[in-house]
Enzyme design. Structure first.
Site, PDB file in Angstrom:
ATOM      1  N   GLY A   1       0.819  -1.196   0.000  1.00  0.00           N
ATOM      2  CA  GLY A   1       0.000   0.000   0.000  1.00  0.00           C
ATOM      3  C   GLY A   1       0.862   1.259   0.000  1.00  0.00           C
ATOM      4  O   GLY A   1       1.774   1.391   0.816  1.00  0.00           O
TER       5      GLY A   1
ATOM      6  N   CYS B   1      -8.954   1.334   4.563  1.00  0.00           N
ATOM      7  CA  CYS B   1      -8.281   2.102   5.610  1.00  0.00           C
ATOM      8  C   CYS B   1      -9.221   3.183   6.130  1.00  0.00           C
ATOM      9  O   CYS B   1     -10.058   3.691   5.404  1.00  0.00           O
ATOM     10  CB  CYS B   1      -7.001   2.711   5.066  1.00  0.00           C
ATOM     11  SG  CYS B   1      -5.816   1.418   4.715  1.00  0.00           S
TER      12      CYS B   1
ATOM     13  N   GLY C   1      -1.169 -14.271  -0.528  1.00  0.00           N
ATOM     14  CA  GLY C   1      -0.682 -13.317   0.467  1.00  0.00           C
ATOM     15  C   GLY C   1       0.244 -13.982   1.465  1.00  0.00           C
ATOM     16  O   GLY C   1       1.397 -14.297   1.159  1.00  0.00           O
TER      17      GLY C   1
ATOM     18  N   ILE D   1       0.499  -3.336  10.505  1.00  0.00           N
ATOM     19  CA  ILE D   1       1.747  -2.740  10.029  1.00  0.00           C
ATOM     20  C   ILE D   1       1.637  -1.217  10.038  1.00  0.00           C
ATOM     21  O   ILE D   1       2.617  -0.530  10.316  1.00  0.00           O
ATOM     22  CB  ILE D   1       2.060  -3.236   8.584  1.00  0.00           C
ATOM     23  CG1 ILE D   1       2.085  -4.769   8.524  1.00  0.00           C
ATOM     24  CG2 ILE D   1       3.353  -2.633   8.062  1.00  0.00           C
ATOM     25  CD1 ILE D   1       3.143  -5.445   9.344  1.00  0.00           C
ATOM     26  N   GLY D   2       0.451  -0.721   9.753  1.00  0.00           N
ATOM     27  CA  GLY D   2       0.288   0.729   9.740  1.00  0.00           C
ATOM     28  C   GLY D   2       0.758   1.363   8.443  1.00  0.00           C
ATOM     29  O   GLY D   2       1.204   2.508   8.414  1.00  0.00           O
ATOM     30  N   LEU D   3       0.633   0.584   7.351  1.00  0.00           N
ATOM     31  CA  LEU D   3       0.918   1.125   6.020  1.00  0.00           C
ATOM     32  C   LEU D   3       2.292   1.782   5.905  1.00  0.00           C
ATOM     33  O   LEU D   3       2.426   2.832   5.269  1.00  0.00           O
ATOM     34  CB  LEU D   3      -0.179   2.125   5.612  1.00  0.00           C
ATOM     35  CG  LEU D   3      -1.430   1.491   5.025  1.00  0.00           C
ATOM     36  CD1 LEU D   3      -2.509   2.533   4.791  1.00  0.00           C
ATOM     37  CD2 LEU D   3      -1.128   0.775   3.707  1.00  0.00           C
TER      38      LEU D   3
END
Ligand SMILES: Cc1cc2nc3c(=O)[nH]c(=O)nc-3n(C[C@H](O)[C@H](O)[C@H](O)COP(=O)(O)OP(=O)(O)OC[C@H]3O[C@@H](n4cnc5c(N)ncnc54)[C@H](O)[C@@H]3O)c2cc1C
Ligand SMILES: Cc1cc2nc3c(=O)[nH]c(=O)nc-3n(C[C@H](O)[C@H](O)[C@H](O)COP(=O)(O)OP(=O)(O)OC[C@H]3O[C@@H](n4cnc5c(N)ncnc54)[C@H](O)[C@@H]3O)c2cc1C
Ligand SMILES: Cc1cc2nc3c(=O)[nH]c(=O)nc-3n(C[C@H](O)[C@H](O)[C@H](O)COP(=O)(O)O)c2cc1C
Ligand SMILES: Cc1cc2nc3c(=O)[nH]c(=O)nc-3n(C[C@H](O)[C@H](O)[C@H](O)COP(=O)(O)O)c2cc1C
Ligand code: FES
Ligand code: FES
Lengths: 281, 311, 311, 281
Positions: free
Chosen positions: B48, B132, B267, B73-75
């Protein structure tokens, strides 16, 4: 910032030997010619028994020793994955992706090396000690554990090299000097030109504090850290560890690429110790 | 007769085989390209990418559960400028399609990202990650069909490249979201992103993941749920559907193709075995030959989806 | 100090321990009562009961998946009259609370069922299963906060007994549904029912379950998802929350209590080991003593739930 | 309509013997005193190896034999659960919930009994044959399989009782008469006063059609059916099978309570054969 992955291979090999020590600690040797030929001290491999997706993720283990075609791992049954690995028998298949990560610096500054090992943190040291000795370094291993049965056998650090000094400590005093491994460090730090440490993150944080309190610091001080890992090769971004960023802002480094070995001064220890526990121990 | 594995995703983007690497599990391809032959997968869906660089969340960021994993992960990503100026040129070295996964907090952020990437070579399309949180509305853009359509239409207006919209499964009616983005101009749909989950650290009496304790669940455990979502989406749209969720081998991929997918993404399994996607792509060709089929779409089950009292 | 395991669910319904048998996995207790000691579980939540008898769906009705199972039973039950006139009297032989799980296609059906049961002895409360398709609106009553509130309020108006509302996890915002039913007069909330899933019969190239191919996923696989749902519900309401989903032993039960549940229900695990609920109830008492705690609520994590960018 | 569950117990016992036949077929004997003492012919137990929830559900198996404290099951590795069971070794733990379900009728009408066994459908017959013989019945077993290695050994139906006739058929002709097991039924049906059958549901449906075409029908004709099971004891309502309902409307019966043994005339065979396949074979 972190080594290339060009040497990394996914290798499948047969377990050739399983040595069982006290307290459940096991050394598993596996026919993995590529890993054995390429692993540097402090690097690790992502392991699974056979091709099963259960448990789902691979587990990271330091390469503890290499001998000809064979690579060895040291572990103890602490959870579902290590229980399976600890039960392996000669002839069983094992799959290893590696060598991974950034290992220890075996440079000129390692003249008089002090290796600080806590519990299963012993794992990378046999390989490191050999590499240091091959370069003619003077090596002392300080090896600590909760109790005598959890001590990695001193002879395994030496592997026949009688010049390697091994000093043992146990928390409960059941073998060697009673106390924490970090207690044995200050008296030896002046002599050392390089310190290498591996053990649970809290032990490493304690070591960092201990060194902070020492008058002279060795020019090389490296620690091998742990983080829960998704992939082990830098794509999931799951293994972040807090490091000192520019201008005091904490930043993240990937344990599996920039680590697991980092300069002790690069780690943001306060941040690290504030994190919630990563796994159900 | 050699089967034709290629799939047209829209706007001229034809991928050589229906197996992609899922966003966030293959980075920008640079690490994986040292482990596998990128030319043998159909497409790389990148991590992302946001307008500005993001450092990501505090650790721990991943936690294993039985048959799955949670991530938060928090992008973490270098920001779209780095992707467009530096990474994109490097993508051209691979035969596989490269679809940049784009994320943002507002519709404008998506549009800006796509505008910036649209000049770059090596980028074959966009996958809009609308799972998100929408900073303005407090709810994911992907959780409301109208919001999902709004972001799709806005991106559609600024690019001629293929626009794939990746749906969140954490919704009441995924078919409605799918319909909405199809109408708004999406070329294809990816289904699904991760499921909201939690793992407890029993001893610490708190969740393993920080702050809210929530993370995205992926891996084999989500497969039955993802299959149901794919079947629902398939029943609602006419554009290609890319099935995602817990695929670890050829059997799982077949399940998705039967349930209605035109292609799949691998994935979490890539973490465990980097060659999974390549193995599936190779295996699919063999499987079709074995069954005497000439394309994957012939595997599809034709559903008559309708309300069904369960329990 | 003996810990106090009892939990007040509302309207005077206090269960002796926080471990219940989940609806549809314990019938009306008659089979299980021959296998386990019903006096040692906190409550029996009966099979979903409808106004009229239902024969159930065509087989196959169950299908195993990795770590879980799908079901599509179709609410087979003898109808509320049999339960009120015949079964209820037999419930009085057990010490555990008996909560009748009520299902219907319209609000009126729920109300009628509860009216009919309200006269019967041996029934301690109702659990409204609002995860079944609403024939009138085409969507489950439980998938829309307003509809969920409407059925809750209507039932609330006709009974003084404890009304538990059981939520579907297949929604965009379970916290919103929880809030709505709390405001409408629910005494407690059960979370969660099964997740919509699918299993493919690869060889037959169709789903295993008939017609739509969809079923409800239960068992260990849903635990991380159910925990997240329970935490979300806990953050939204002040009434007791009963956590359900994949509980197979004491460790799982503790996870739910930590995540915010006041009590738990054991579902699928009872099929595999009928004594699961009893073992957990016994184990909880021991566990609390071991930790020096006097009630389960002391285990709870206090969340500061807030939006969190994942992936 | 269905037996009580009062005798049902969840018993854990040790595997005492594992006999391996051709084609992967295995007979596992387990120390299960309660099951051995109470199981009636045609009843089953819900089995799991140890206490694991993986695979999640228990698997149903006919009680094939009982001897003192021991109960035996016959199975072959066809999926994840049976693979685990087939790999059991003496000393391993096994958990059995039983006896469950309605078994065969061993009544007066069973004077001249014909047992029709298809493949793993052999499992309930040793126990049934013994019960019939104890009541002095005349017993013929028609045993069919795809090929010779999948035939349950004739001696295992007899268990030393030489009066028991065993007629073997294989589809590929590799042993006994070539052909389907149902082909051997018509010529023997006139003599039989009771027919008992167990095998895959399609085989049983074929048998029902075969009997429909016969002039004289035995007064007792029972089949042991299969359905995927959630619980095995009547609470999940997952194991429904179509039966002839009142006024031609099909109704459902629970395989685990009203079955697994049902009167052949009670089953709605057309409905049954129209159902989608229940499991990935
Ligand atoms: C770079 C690196 C090298 C390592 N080398 C060794 C070694 O040589 N010998 C050794 O005994 N151990 C080593 N460890 C720790 C080892 O990987 C864990 O003990 C192991 O993953 C535990 O797996 P489990 O399934 O038994 O535990 P579980 O608790 O069942 O695992 C659950 C999850 O938590 C994670 N996890 C659990 N414990 C740890 C841990 N201590 N560190 C990081 N993640 C954890 C696992 O990856 C898994 O995702 C190393 C860790 C790292 C990061
Ligand atoms: C009352 C009864 C008695 C049985 N007795 C015997 C016996 O004595 N010997 C024997 O070999 N087999 C017997 N079976 C069939 C046996 O239970 C299945 O072969 C077994 O469940 C397959 O499990 P698996 O994990 O190996 O297969 P998987 O295919 O991996 O199982 C997946 C799912 O499908 C179900 N399933 C798979 N195959 C069957 C099947 N044939 N019938 C019903 N459900 C199935 C399982 O319960 C499970 O839920 C019996 C079945 C029933 C209903
Ligand atoms: C560590 C991790 C990071 C992810 N990051 C992203 C992301 O950045 N954008 C996105 O759309 N999906 C992201 N995903 C979701 C995956 O692309 C995929 O939809 C999901 O993991 C389900 O597939 P799987 O079960 O095969 O993993 C991420 C998944 C994981 C596990
Ligand atoms: C076979 C089966 C039947 C069920 N029937 C009902 C029902 O009638 N009413 C209801 O509210 N929930 C029903 N449920 C849902 C369970 O009560 C429970 O919410 C769900 O299975 C999740 O819990 P578990 O993972 O412990 O099984 C059923 C579940 C199963 C497996
Ligand atoms: S473990 Fe995946 S990036 Fe480090
Ligand atoms: S298997 Fe559960 S009712 Fe028969």
């Amino acid at each position: 910032m972190s080594g290339s992955l060009r040497d990394v291979r996914d290798e499948r090999g047969e377990v050739t030997a399983v040595d069982r020590f006290g307290g459940g600690m096991v050394e598993v040797s596996v026919r993995l010619p590529h890993l054995a030929a390429t692993a540097l001290p402090g690097q690790f491999a992502q392991i699974r028994s056979g091709d099963s997706f259960s448990p789902l993720l691979r587990r990271p283990f330091s390469v503890a020793w290499t001998d000809g075609d064979s690579a060895s791992f040291v572990l103890a049954p602490v959870g579902v994955g290590t229980r399976l690995l600890a039960a392996l028998r000669p002839g069983d298949p094992l799959t290893a992706l590696g060598p991974l990560g950034t290992g220890f610096t075996v440079g000129v500054r390692a003249q008089r090396s002090l290796c600080v090992s806590g519990g299963l943190g012993c794992a990378p040291f046999p390989l490191l000690v050999r590499a240091l000795r091959r370069q003619g370094r003077d090596v002392t291993v300080v090896s600590g554990a909760a109790r005598s049965t959890l001590l990695y056998p001193a002879e395994r650090f030496r592997r026949g090299d009688r010049e390697v000094r091994v000093i043992e400590l146990t928390v409960d005093g059941s073998a060697g000097t009673p106390g924490l491994v970090t207690a044995a460090v200050p008296e030896r730090i002046d002599a050392a030109t390089a310190v290498y440490a591996c053990g649970p993150n809290p032990m490493l944080a304690a070591l960092a504090r201990t060194l902070d309190g020492c008058a002279t610091l060795p020019p090389l001080a490296e620690v091998s850290l742990e983080a829960p890992m998704g992939c082990g090769y830098g794509t999931c971004l799951g293994c972040a560890l807090p490091v000192e960023g520019a201008g005091g802002v904490p930043a993240w480094a990937l344990c599996c690429r920039q680590g697991p070995v980092m300069q002790i001064g690069a780690v943001a220890w306060d941040e690290l110790m504030k994190l919630p526990p990563a796994h159900v121990a | 007769m050699t089967p034709d594995l290629s799939v047209e995703l829209g706007r001229g983007l034809r991928i050589a085989n229906p197996v992609g690497l899922a966003s966030g599990t293959a980075g920008f391809g640079f690490e994986l390209s040292e482990l596998i032959d990128m030319d043998r997968v159909g497409a790389l869906f990148t991590k992302g990418t946001t307008r500005l660089p993001r450092a990501g969340n505090a650790p721990p960021r991943v936690a294993e559960t039985a048959g799955g994993m949670l991530n938060s992960i928090g992008l973490q990503n270098p920001g779209v400028d780095v992707v467009a100026q530096d990474y994109a040129a490097r993508f051209t070295g691979w035969q596989c399609a490269v679809v940049v996964n784009v994320a943002g907090g507002t519709v404008d952020e998506y549009v800006e990202c796509v505008r910036i990437l649209d000049g770059a070579p090596g980028v074959d399309g966009y996958e809009l990650n609308i799972s998100c949180p929408n900073i303005a509305h407090g709810l994911d853009l992907g959780r409301d069909p109208r919001e999902a359509a709004r972001v799709t239409a806005a991106v559609r207006a600024v690019t001629e490249r293929c626009v794939v919209v990746k749906l969140s499964p954490n919704v009441t009616d995924i078919a409605a979201v799918a319909s909405a983005v199809e109408s708004a101009g999406a070329d294809a749909i990816s289904a699904v992103n991760t499921f909201v989950g939690m793992k407890i650290h029993r001893h610490a009496r708190r969740p393993v993941l920080p702050r809210t304790g929530l993370g995205g669940l992926s891996g084999p455990v989500i497969k039955p749920l993802a299959l149901a979502a794919v079947a629902a989406v398939r029943g609602a749209v006419h554009i290609p559907v890319i099935g995602i969720g817990g695929i670890t081998g050829i059997d799982d991929a077949l399940d998705f193709l039967i349930a209605g997918a035109d292609a799949v993404q691998v994935g979490t399994a890539t973490f465990v075995d980097p060659s999974t996607a390549v193995r599936i792509a190779d295996g699919l060709a063999e499987y079709l030959v074995g069954c005497g089929l000439s394309r994957c779409s012939e595997l599809r089950w034709h559903a008559e989806l309708a309300g069904d009292p369960a329990c």
